[in-house]
Each structure stands twice: as structure tokens, then as C-alpha cells.
Scaffold this motif. Sequence first.
Motif, PDB file in Angstrom:
ATOM      1  N   ALA A 180       6.254   3.073  -5.133  1.00  9.38           N
ATOM      2  CA  ALA A 180       5.263   1.766  -5.500  1.00  9.38           C
ATOM      3  C   ALA A 180       4.175   1.750  -4.730  1.00  9.38           C
ATOM      4  O   ALA A 180       2.931   1.645  -5.348  1.00  9.38           O
ATOM      5  CB  ALA A 180       5.987   0.435  -5.136  1.00  9.38           C
ATOM      6  N   ILE A 181       4.080   2.068  -3.579  1.00  3.97           N
ATOM      7  CA  ILE A 181       2.901   2.293  -2.623  1.00  3.97           C
ATOM      8  C   ILE A 181       2.084   3.705  -3.129  1.00  3.97           C
ATOM      9  O   ILE A 181       0.739   3.380  -3.428  1.00  3.97           O
ATOM     10  CB  ILE A 181       3.286   2.715  -1.208  1.00  3.97           C
ATOM     11  N   LEU A 210      10.211   1.742  -2.988  1.00  8.80           N
ATOM     12  CA  LEU A 210       8.922   1.157  -2.120  1.00  8.80           C
ATOM     13  C   LEU A 210       8.014   2.313  -2.077  1.00  8.80           C
ATOM     14  O   LEU A 210       6.823   1.951  -2.273  1.00  8.80           O
ATOM     15  CB  LEU A 210       9.452   0.608  -0.713  1.00  8.80           C
ATOM     16  N   ALA A 211       8.380   3.375  -1.570  1.00 13.50           N
ATOM     17  CA  ALA A 211       7.338   4.676  -1.303  1.00 13.50           C
ATOM     18  C   ALA A 211       6.679   4.831  -2.717  1.00 13.50           C
ATOM     19  O   ALA A 211       5.413   5.230  -2.671  1.00 13.50           O
ATOM     20  CB  ALA A 211       8.290   5.588  -0.787  1.00 13.50           C
ATOM     21  N   LEU A 269       1.720  -5.856  -3.674  1.00 17.14           N
ATOM     22  CA  LEU A 269       2.034  -4.765  -3.004  1.00 17.14           C
ATOM     23  C   LEU A 269       0.876  -4.971  -1.722  1.00 17.14           C
ATOM     24  O   LEU A 269       0.980  -4.705  -0.570  1.00 17.14           O
ATOM     25  CB  LEU A 269       2.067  -3.343  -3.287  1.00 17.14           C
ATOM     26  N   ARG A 270      -0.280  -5.013  -2.187  1.00 16.98           N
ATOM     27  CA  ARG A 270      -1.478  -5.059  -1.568  1.00 16.98           C
ATOM     28  C   ARG A 270      -1.285  -6.197  -0.328  1.00 16.98           C
ATOM     29  O   ARG A 270      -1.730  -5.929   0.769  1.00 16.98           O
ATOM     30  CB  ARG A 270      -2.814  -5.249  -2.348  1.00 16.98           C
ATOM     31  N   GLY A 274       0.602   2.587  -6.522  1.00 20.78           N
ATOM     32  CA  GLY A 274      -0.249   1.489  -6.594  1.00 20.78           C
ATOM     33  C   GLY A 274      -1.648   1.608  -6.525  1.00 20.78           C
ATOM     34  O   GLY A 274      -2.252   0.641  -6.735  1.00 20.78           O
ATOM     35  N   SER A 275      -2.112   2.917  -6.322  1.00 24.13           N
ATOM     36  CA  SER A 275      -3.455   2.982  -6.281  1.00 24.13           C
ATOM     37  C   SER A 275      -4.085   2.131  -5.358  1.00 24.13           C
ATOM     38  O   SER A 275      -5.052   1.236  -5.496  1.00 24.13           O
ATOM     39  CB  SER A 275      -4.241   2.723  -7.731  1.00 24.13           C
ATOM     40  N   LEU A 276      -3.426   2.275  -4.215  1.00 25.60           N
ATOM     41  CA  LEU A 276      -3.820   1.270  -2.973  1.00 25.60           C
ATOM     42  C   LEU A 276      -5.052   1.921  -1.934  1.00 25.60           C
ATOM     43  O   LEU A 276      -5.352   1.464  -1.016  1.00 25.60           O
ATOM     44  CB  LEU A 276      -2.518   1.040  -2.071  1.00 25.60           C
ATOM     45  N   ARG A 277      -4.992   3.484  -2.303  1.00 25.37           N
ATOM     46  CA  ARG A 277      -5.961   4.056  -1.405  1.00 25.37           C
ATOM     47  C   ARG A 277      -7.388   3.422  -1.682  1.00 25.37           C
ATOM     48  O   ARG A 277      -7.915   3.388  -2.835  1.00 25.37           O
ATOM     49  CB  ARG A 277      -6.039   5.484  -1.678  1.00 25.37           C
ATOM     50  N   PHE A 278      -8.371   3.392  -0.682  1.00 24.98           N
ATOM     51  CA  PHE A 278      -9.891   3.080  -0.643  1.00 24.98           C
ATOM     52  C   PHE A 278     -10.408   4.076  -0.778  1.00 24.98           C
ATOM     53  O   PHE A 278     -10.370   5.126   0.133  1.00 24.98           O
ATOM     54  CB  PHE A 278     -10.063   2.084   0.317  1.00 24.98           C
ATOM     55  N   LYS A 279     -11.357   4.385  -1.350  1.00 29.19           N
ATOM     56  CA  LYS A 279     -12.156   5.509  -1.677  1.00 29.19           C
ATOM     57  C   LYS A 279     -13.598   5.080  -0.820  1.00 29.19           C
ATOM     58  O   LYS A 279     -14.328   3.974  -0.946  1.00 29.19           O
ATOM     59  CB  LYS A 279     -12.738   5.788  -3.056  1.00 29.19           C
ATOM     60  N   ALA A 280     -14.167   6.025  -0.172  1.00 30.07           N
ATOM     61  CA  ALA A 280     -15.491   5.760   0.817  1.00 30.07           C
ATOM     62  C   ALA A 280     -16.452   5.362  -0.330  1.00 30.07           C
ATOM     63  O   ALA A 280     -16.552   6.320  -1.298  1.00 30.07           O
ATOM     64  CB  ALA A 280     -15.747   6.798   1.732  1.00 30.07           C
ATOM     65  N   PRO A 281     -17.254   4.357  -0.136  1.00 32.84           N
ATOM     66  CA  PRO A 281     -18.423   4.193  -0.992  1.00 32.84           C
ATOM     67  C   PRO A 281     -19.499   5.068  -0.881  1.00 32.84           C
ATOM     68  O   PRO A 281     -19.680   5.760   0.246  1.00 32.84           O
ATOM     69  CB  PRO A 281     -19.044   2.651  -0.700  1.00 32.84           C
ATOM     70  N   ILE A 337      11.756  -3.314  -6.726  1.00 32.08           N
ATOM     71  CA  ILE A 337      10.386  -3.157  -6.110  1.00 32.08           C
ATOM     72  C   ILE A 337       9.563  -2.446  -6.993  1.00 32.08           C
ATOM     73  O   ILE A 337       8.354  -2.511  -6.889  1.00 32.08           O
ATOM     74  CB  ILE A 337      10.536  -2.745  -4.729  1.00 32.08           C
ATOM     75  N   TYR A 367     -12.311   6.404   5.628  1.00 36.51           N
ATOM     76  CA  TYR A 367     -12.506   5.126   5.329  1.00 36.51           C
ATOM     77  C   TYR A 367     -11.212   4.258   5.021  1.00 36.51           C
ATOM     78  O   TYR A 367     -11.290   2.813   5.295  1.00 36.51           O
ATOM     79  CB  TYR A 367     -13.410   4.843   4.071  1.00 36.51           C
ATOM     80  N   ASN A 368     -10.243   4.970   4.150  1.00 38.65           N
ATOM     81  CA  ASN A 368      -9.182   4.245   4.144  1.00 38.65           C
ATOM     82  C   ASN A 368      -8.415   3.648   5.074  1.00 38.65           C
ATOM     83  O   ASN A 368      -8.025   2.386   5.029  1.00 38.65           O
ATOM     84  CB  ASN A 368      -8.228   5.270   2.852  1.00 38.65           C
ATOM     85  N   ASP A 397     -13.045   9.970   2.844  1.00 38.43           N
ATOM     86  CA  ASP A 397     -12.371   8.832   2.153  1.00 38.43           C
ATOM     87  C   ASP A 397     -11.112   8.734   2.956  1.00 38.43           C
ATOM     88  O   ASP A 397     -10.892   7.429   2.958  1.00 38.43           O
ATOM     89  CB  ASP A 397     -11.615   9.634   0.777  1.00 38.43           C
ATOM     90  N   GLU A 415       2.521   6.913   3.903  1.00 36.67           N
ATOM     91  CA  GLU A 415       2.676   6.854   2.639  1.00 36.67           C
ATOM     92  C   GLU A 415       1.119   7.156   1.884  1.00 36.67           C
ATOM     93  O   GLU A 415       1.322   7.887   0.749  1.00 36.67           O
ATOM     94  CB  GLU A 415       2.845   5.454   2.107  1.00 36.67           C
ATOM     95  N   MET A 416       0.070   6.985   2.717  1.00 34.61           N
ATOM     96  CA  MET A 416      -1.170   7.352   1.727  1.00 34.61           C
ATOM     97  C   MET A 416      -1.575   8.544   2.357  1.00 34.61           C
ATOM     98  O   MET A 416      -2.161   9.515   1.425  1.00 34.61           O
ATOM     99  CB  MET A 416      -2.292   6.184   1.855  1.00 34.61           C
ATOM    100  N   LEU A 443     -21.816   5.037   1.745  1.00 35.35           N
ATOM    101  CA  LEU A 443     -21.462   5.002   3.253  1.00 35.35           C
ATOM    102  C   LEU A 443     -21.778   6.546   3.685  1.00 35.35           C
ATOM    103  O   LEU A 443     -21.917   6.931   4.896  1.00 35.35           O
ATOM    104  CB  LEU A 443     -20.108   4.911   3.276  1.00 35.35           C
TER     105      LEU A 443
END
Lengths: 249, 169
Positions: free
Chosen positions: A49-50, A46-47, B106-107, A53-60, B98, B16-17, B13, B125-126, A63
Amino acid sequence: MTCKETRDLLNAYVDGELDSAGSLAVETHMGGCASCLGEVESLHALASAIENGSLRFKAPVHLKRKVQGTIRAANPPARSSFFDWRWASVLASLVLVVAVTWTVTTHWTKSAEETLLVNDIVSSHVRSMMANHVTDVASSNSHTVKPWFSGKLDYSPPTKDFTEQGYRLIGGRLDYLDNRPVAALVYQRSQHFINLFVWPSNDSATAKEEQLARQGYNLIHWNQSGMTYWLVSELNLPELEECARLLKQ
Amino acid sequence: MRAFDQAVLPHLDAAYNLARWLTRNNQDAEDVTQEACLRAFKYWKGFSGRDSRSWLLAIVRNTFYSWLRQRSDQPVLTEDGEMDDTAGSSPDPESALIRNVDRNMLRAALEDLAVEFREAIVLREMEGLSYKEIADIAGIPIGTVMSRLARARKQLQIYLAKTASENCL
């Protein structure tokens, strides 16, 4: 440890938050418990996968500009575009208050920043002595030292040698101060080392020389011809002053 | 102001994340981040200077919760104890698969988590923060960080296993 007890610790185990005794206990239990072992594998999966998973958002980009704009707007210079005699006295006292506050604040900020810088300079000096890394380029010949810096810095530091006066240039080193790479020139006086840090500065406010002592080291600071100079050494102050005098010539 | 820019803006970043995961929406995330940076600027003088990222993240979090309170009068936090764990049993062996779950799933699973679980997962995690750092940011005991993470992960596993099996039908 029982399964129940182990289960409670598995997350902390996977996160590397257990001490070595705790980790060992969990591992020992897992050696004979397929269920707990499976749970750990599943947590790891799970760890990752997160993580993958490129789940991090980058500040535009806009912004960042917006944030900077907001901060600038929250910190405006005191100014008034209209003039009215009725308000003159009110304005005058207001301006005075603002001016005093501003002066005090900038002075305070400036001196706080300078204290940090002085600490960094002393640390750099001490580190260069301790790590046996006084110089990157060892030479008393300024024609060797000067070109060495070009390409590494966007300015050319003075590299004068004063062997005859008892201050021998023994080399130069690249250092990092005040959020930028700076030139460190190293002089030797008998068995003492002197670090000279030089970088360009448009700060003409402190044209006169400053002398400080920190942790048993003497520091001399001045600005000259668009450069800021910091001398630091365990050398006594009169001899360090002599060195500063030679450099200023 | 320069010192502030240098200490805080590199963590934009991260800020924001966190805001994006908490609000689950681009525009709200921008508003919260911007407000948080403004607050950070106002508190800047009082900042002792040990870890500006954690400091900023704590402000983002607080800004988010006050933003949330403003838009709804409903209570925000669910009690940790109230979480529905009955579906928990033990995760089936397949949950190890998984690693093959796709990113959208996942999202969705993360967005489905209660906000206090979501923030624990994002910070851990992030951002790779320690339990202690998370505890400081969220203002909760370390033990609570551990139990929130455990519950959050359990729920993620269940959600993912459920979605995966539904997709197979």
C-alpha cells in the motif's frame, strides 16, 4: 519456534533481512500458525500500500535550481571590486593565499579525477580482454569502422590503420568513460591488443604526452586537435610509444 | 564541483522526499534540503565515495534535527521504550484489507507517526534501504531499526484500522 519468537522476526522476514535458516524457521512456524501467517499477509499488504500509494514527494524544479545556485554562491571566485591603498597589502596577501589554495585545490581535484579516469581506462581495457568483447565492429578497413561510429557518437574518431608498420586496426567498440560514450579503437601488435580511447576535449593544459603504468599496463595520454587520446596495452612502452607516434602523424 | 553535481544532485528527489516526510511541510522541506545540500558540498572533500545517496540522506537527517532543535527547545526524540503499545493487542484479521485503504488515509497515518518511526518507514519502504544502511544513516544499532520498523508498522495498522472503522460508522 514459539509464536512470540516468530512475531519478533516477522518484520525482518518480510523485509528480507533474515538469513535462510531464519526464514525457514519462520516459514515452518507459519505452516501451522494462521495468526502469524495473517500477520505476514498484513505486513505485505501495508508495504505494498505504501509502495503503490504514490507517497513519494518529488523535489520541485525550482528547488534544484536554488540548490545549484547556493552551491555556486558558496564557491565564489576570489575577486574584489574596490581598491584602497591601505588595504592593498592586506588584499595582496589575501589574493596570494587564495590563489595558492585555489591552485593547490584544483590541481589536487584534477589529479584525483585523473586517477579515477586512469583506473576506469585500465578497467575498460581489462574488461574488453576478459569478456571476449574486444570489438563491436571488426574490420581493419577504416572506411568500415569510421561510419560505424557515426550515429553512435557526436564526433568522429580517427580510424587509421597501421598494418604495414605492425599495428593492425582490428575494429572499434563503443565504451563509456569520463561520463560520456567514447570511441575505443582496437589495434593488434603480434598477440597483444592495444585499446585507443578517443573523445573530444577542450583541455589544452596537458598538450604534452603523459606516460603512466598501472597494474602492469602501460598508458600514454595526449591531447591533439581538440581530442584527448588514451592508449592502453600490456605491450612494452617503446612499442606503445611507436604506436602513439604513428597516431599523432 | 562537477563531480559533486553528478554524485549528489541525482539524489535530490530522495533528499527532498525524506525532508518532506520529516518536516511534513513543503517550505520547511525545501529549506532543509537546501541547507543539507550546502552542508554536503562543504563536506564533499571528506566523502569517501561509497554511496552518495545514503551519505546525502544522513546529512538531510542531521540537518533536519538541528533545524528542529533551533525552532524548539523541547526534546525531540521520544524514547523507543515510551511508546504507547497498549492499544496493540493483535491486529484484527481485517487489517489485511489495508491494501484497499486510500492514499490520503495512508498519508495521514504516516504523518501521525513519531518522527523516528516515520524516518525508518520512509527509508525502508520508499528508498528501499537495508537495515544496515538505515542503521548507518540514523546512527542506531540494526536491532533498533528492526524494532522501530515493527512498532511503526503496528501503529500504522492500528491507525488505519481505526480510521477505517470510524468511516464505516
